[in-house]
Design a protein around this motif. Structure first.
Motif, short mmCIF file in Angstrom:
data_model
loop_
_atom_site.label_atom_id
_atom_site.label_comp_id
_atom_site.label_asym_id
_atom_site.label_seq_id
_atom_site.Cartn_x
_atom_site.Cartn_y
_atom_site.Cartn_z
N GLU A 127 47.36 20.09 43.79
CA GLU A 127 48.03 19.43 44.90
C GLU A 127 48.05 20.38 46.09
OE1 GLU A 127 51.89 18.18 43.71
OE2 GLU A 127 51.18 17.06 41.95
N PRO A 128 48.15 19.84 47.32
CA PRO A 128 48.11 20.70 48.51
C PRO A 128 49.07 21.88 48.45
CG PRO A 128 47.97 18.42 49.16
CD PRO A 128 48.20 18.41 47.67
N MET A 129 50.31 21.63 48.01
CA MET A 129 51.30 22.70 47.98
C MET A 129 50.83 23.88 47.14
SD MET A 129 55.30 22.62 46.78
CE MET A 129 54.92 22.09 45.11
N TYR A 130 50.29 23.60 45.96
CA TYR A 130 49.84 24.67 45.05
C TYR A 130 48.54 25.31 45.54
CZ TYR A 130 53.39 22.66 42.02
OH TYR A 130 54.59 22.18 41.52
N ILE A 131 47.70 24.53 46.20
CA ILE A 131 46.46 25.08 46.76
C ILE A 131 46.80 26.08 47.87
CG2 ILE A 131 44.39 24.53 48.10
CD1 ILE A 131 44.32 21.85 46.55
N PHE A 132 47.79 25.76 48.69
CA PHE A 132 48.21 26.69 49.74
C PHE A 132 48.85 27.95 49.14
CE2 PHE A 132 48.72 22.64 52.40
CZ PHE A 132 47.45 22.78 52.95
N ILE A 133 49.59 27.78 48.05
CA ILE A 133 50.15 28.93 47.36
C ILE A 133 49.04 29.83 46.84
CG2 ILE A 133 51.40 29.66 45.27
CD1 ILE A 133 53.26 27.25 45.68
N ALA A 134 48.00 29.22 46.25
CA ALA A 134 46.86 29.98 45.76
C ALA A 134 46.19 30.76 46.90
CB ALA A 134 45.85 29.05 45.10
N ALA A 135 46.10 30.13 48.07
CA ALA A 135 45.52 30.80 49.24
C ALA A 135 46.34 32.02 49.65
CB ALA A 135 45.41 29.82 50.41
N LEU A 136 47.66 31.88 49.61
CA LEU A 136 48.55 33.01 49.93
C LEU A 136 48.35 34.16 48.94
CD1 LEU A 136 52.10 31.62 50.86
CD2 LEU A 136 50.58 32.96 52.31
N LEU A 137 48.22 33.82 47.67
CA LEU A 137 48.06 34.84 46.64
C LEU A 137 46.69 35.52 46.73
CD1 LEU A 137 49.74 33.06 43.60
CD2 LEU A 137 50.75 34.57 45.30
N ILE A 138 45.67 34.75 47.10
CA ILE A 138 44.35 35.34 47.33
C ILE A 138 44.42 36.31 48.51
CG2 ILE A 138 42.00 34.84 48.13
CD1 ILE A 138 42.19 32.21 46.50
N ASN A 139 45.18 35.94 49.53
CA ASN A 139 45.40 36.83 50.67
C ASN A 139 46.01 38.16 50.22
OD1 ASN A 139 44.36 35.19 52.62
ND2 ASN A 139 46.26 34.90 53.74
N SER A 140 46.98 38.09 49.32
CA SER A 140 47.63 39.30 48.82
C SER A 140 46.64 40.23 48.13
CB SER A 140 48.75 38.93 47.83
OG SER A 140 49.79 38.24 48.48
N VAL A 141 45.71 39.65 47.38
CA VAL A 141 44.69 40.45 46.70
C VAL A 141 43.75 41.10 47.71
CG1 VAL A 141 42.72 40.36 45.12
CG2 VAL A 141 44.80 39.08 44.58
N ILE A 142 43.30 40.32 48.71
CA ILE A 142 42.39 40.85 49.73
C ILE A 142 43.08 41.94 50.55
CG2 ILE A 142 41.05 40.29 51.79
CD1 ILE A 142 40.71 37.46 50.66
N LEU A 143 44.32 41.67 50.94
CA LEU A 143 45.09 42.63 51.74
C LEU A 143 45.26 43.95 50.98
CD1 LEU A 143 46.71 42.74 54.47
CD2 LEU A 143 48.73 42.21 53.12
N SER A 144 45.60 43.86 49.72
CA SER A 144 45.78 45.05 48.89
C SER A 144 44.46 45.79 48.70
CB SER A 144 46.36 44.68 47.53
OG SER A 144 47.59 44.02 47.67
N SER A 145 43.39 45.04 48.52
CA SER A 145 42.07 45.66 48.31
C SER A 145 41.54 46.35 49.56
CB SER A 145 41.06 44.61 47.84
OG SER A 145 41.47 44.06 46.59
N ALA A 146 42.10 46.00 50.71
CA ALA A 146 41.70 46.65 51.96
C ALA A 146 42.30 48.04 52.11
CB ALA A 146 42.11 45.78 53.15
N VAL A 147 43.39 48.32 51.39
CA VAL A 147 44.08 49.60 51.57
C VAL A 147 44.23 50.42 50.28
CG1 VAL A 147 45.35 48.90 53.63
CG2 VAL A 147 46.32 48.44 51.39
N TYR A 148 44.44 49.77 49.14
CA TYR A 148 44.74 50.52 47.92
C TYR A 148 43.60 51.41 47.44
CZ TYR A 148 49.40 48.72 46.95
OH TYR A 148 50.75 48.46 47.00
N PRO A 149 42.35 50.96 47.41
CA PRO A 149 41.28 51.87 46.98
C PRO A 149 41.21 53.13 47.83
CG PRO A 149 40.50 49.60 46.95
CD PRO A 149 41.84 49.58 47.61
N LYS A 150 41.45 52.98 49.14
CA LYS A 150 41.44 54.16 50.02
C LYS A 150 42.62 55.07 49.71
CE LYS A 150 39.81 56.60 53.44
NZ LYS A 150 40.46 57.86 53.09
#
Length: 315
Positions: free
Chosen positions: A55-78
């Motif tokens: 459903e749209p609500m859960y799809i948007f939640i999934a998008a937020l969580l994917i953002n968290s992974v991308i955001l973390s991967s931009a800084v944590y390895p460094k």
């Protein structure tokens, strides 16, 4: 500057006692990074796997969580590399890429939270029109705009910064945030003005829209029955918690990172960690515990029902 390869290197000067606590820092950060990947990916997997969560609500939640992974991967390895290195440095081009990724994803958070607020408004206040409004194509367009518009906005100051002359090569930070502007010999008026416009465009306006939308939802549900109020609380409260926590971190980044302050180095180090530490962990915890359907699937995944050892075969 490395003359042989003509590469400009920036030194991070925001770390505290790296030499003495490098292995402790490394252990903490790799543990947090693993938890961020695990928690966020688990909920995204559940949303992808179970049709009742399509459903749209859960799809948007999934998008937020994917953002968290991308955001973390931009800084944590460094971070992990820096904690084990004698010098905490980064090439200027890599620094600008980290800057772009961090702020493009961060800005898209407000866009996604705005879309989620609109989704809740339609679902609660116009339930009969919800299927015709929040169609699959509409959801895809919202997702595309939520990622594409912030990326285009942030690309401009990143490109302008790449062409600016640097007079300082030491960054009072632990990753490439807004403090990169302090490296430039002359403060760019274009970047400053554009930064204000982008701030209004990507943060202030979405925030006002979210506040207005939820205020309207609360006003309408206040006069509704108990079941509607319960549904509103279950679906809207997690979004509001995420919004409040994220807004606080953004307020810090804007007020401290770009404005000179007399913060002690240790306090600055701890506060900078907050921007990439709690929020990516907080999102899956809030949605995993507060969203009833997601919580139910999490329990089934990690606490499966025990199969009886003996089954009665008599009829």
């Amino acid at each position: 500057m490395d003359d042989k390869f003509n590469v400009t290197y920036i030194t991070f000067n925001g770390y505290v006692e790296v030499q003495n606590y490098r292995y402790l820092y490394f252990f903490i950060m790799i543990t947090v990074y693993f938890l961020i990947i695990f928690y966020n990916s688990t909920i995204v997997y559940l949303i992808w796997k179970h049709k009742n969560l399509h459903e749209p609500m859960y799809i948007f939640i999934a998008a937020l969580l994917i953002n968290s992974v991308i955001l973390s991967s931009a800084v944590y390895p460094k971070y992990l590399i820096d904690f084990l290195s004698d010098r905490q440095i980064i090439s200027y081009s890599a620094c600008l890429f980290q800057f772009f990724t961090f702020y493009a994803i961060s800005s898209s958070e407000f866009s996604l939270l705005s879309v989620m607020a609109y989704d809740r408004y339609v679902s609660i206040c116009n339930p009969l029109q919800y299927p015709s409004i929040m169609r699959k194509n509409t959801v895809c367009i919202f997702l595309l705009l939520a990622w594409l518009v912030p990326a285009c906005h942030i690309a401009i100051p990143a490109i302008l910064s790449a062409k600016s002359k640097l007079c300082s090569f030491t960054l009072k930070a632990i990753f490439c945030n807004n403090t990169i502007y302090r490296l430039q010999c002359v403060s760019s008026r274009v970047i400053t003005i554009y930064g204000v416009v982008a701030l209004v465009d990507l943060a202030v306006l979405p925030l006002l829209f979210i506040i207005f939308t939820y205020a309207k939802i609360l006003f309408i549900t206040y006069r509704s029955c108990k079941e509607v109020k319960k549904k509103t609380a279950e679906t809207c409260l997690p979004h509001l918690l995420v919004l409040i926590s994220y807004s606080c971190l953004c307020a810090y980044d804007i007020s401290i990172a770009r404005v000179e302050s007399n913060f002690p180095k240790t306090a600055r180090f701890i506060m900078m960690l907050q921007t990439v530490f709690y929020y990516p962990l907080l999102n899956p915890l809030i949605y995993g515990l507060k969203m009833k359907e997601i919580s139910k699937h999490l329990k089934k995944l990690f606490l499966p029902a025990k199969t009886p050892l003996f089954m009665n075969t008599d009829h």
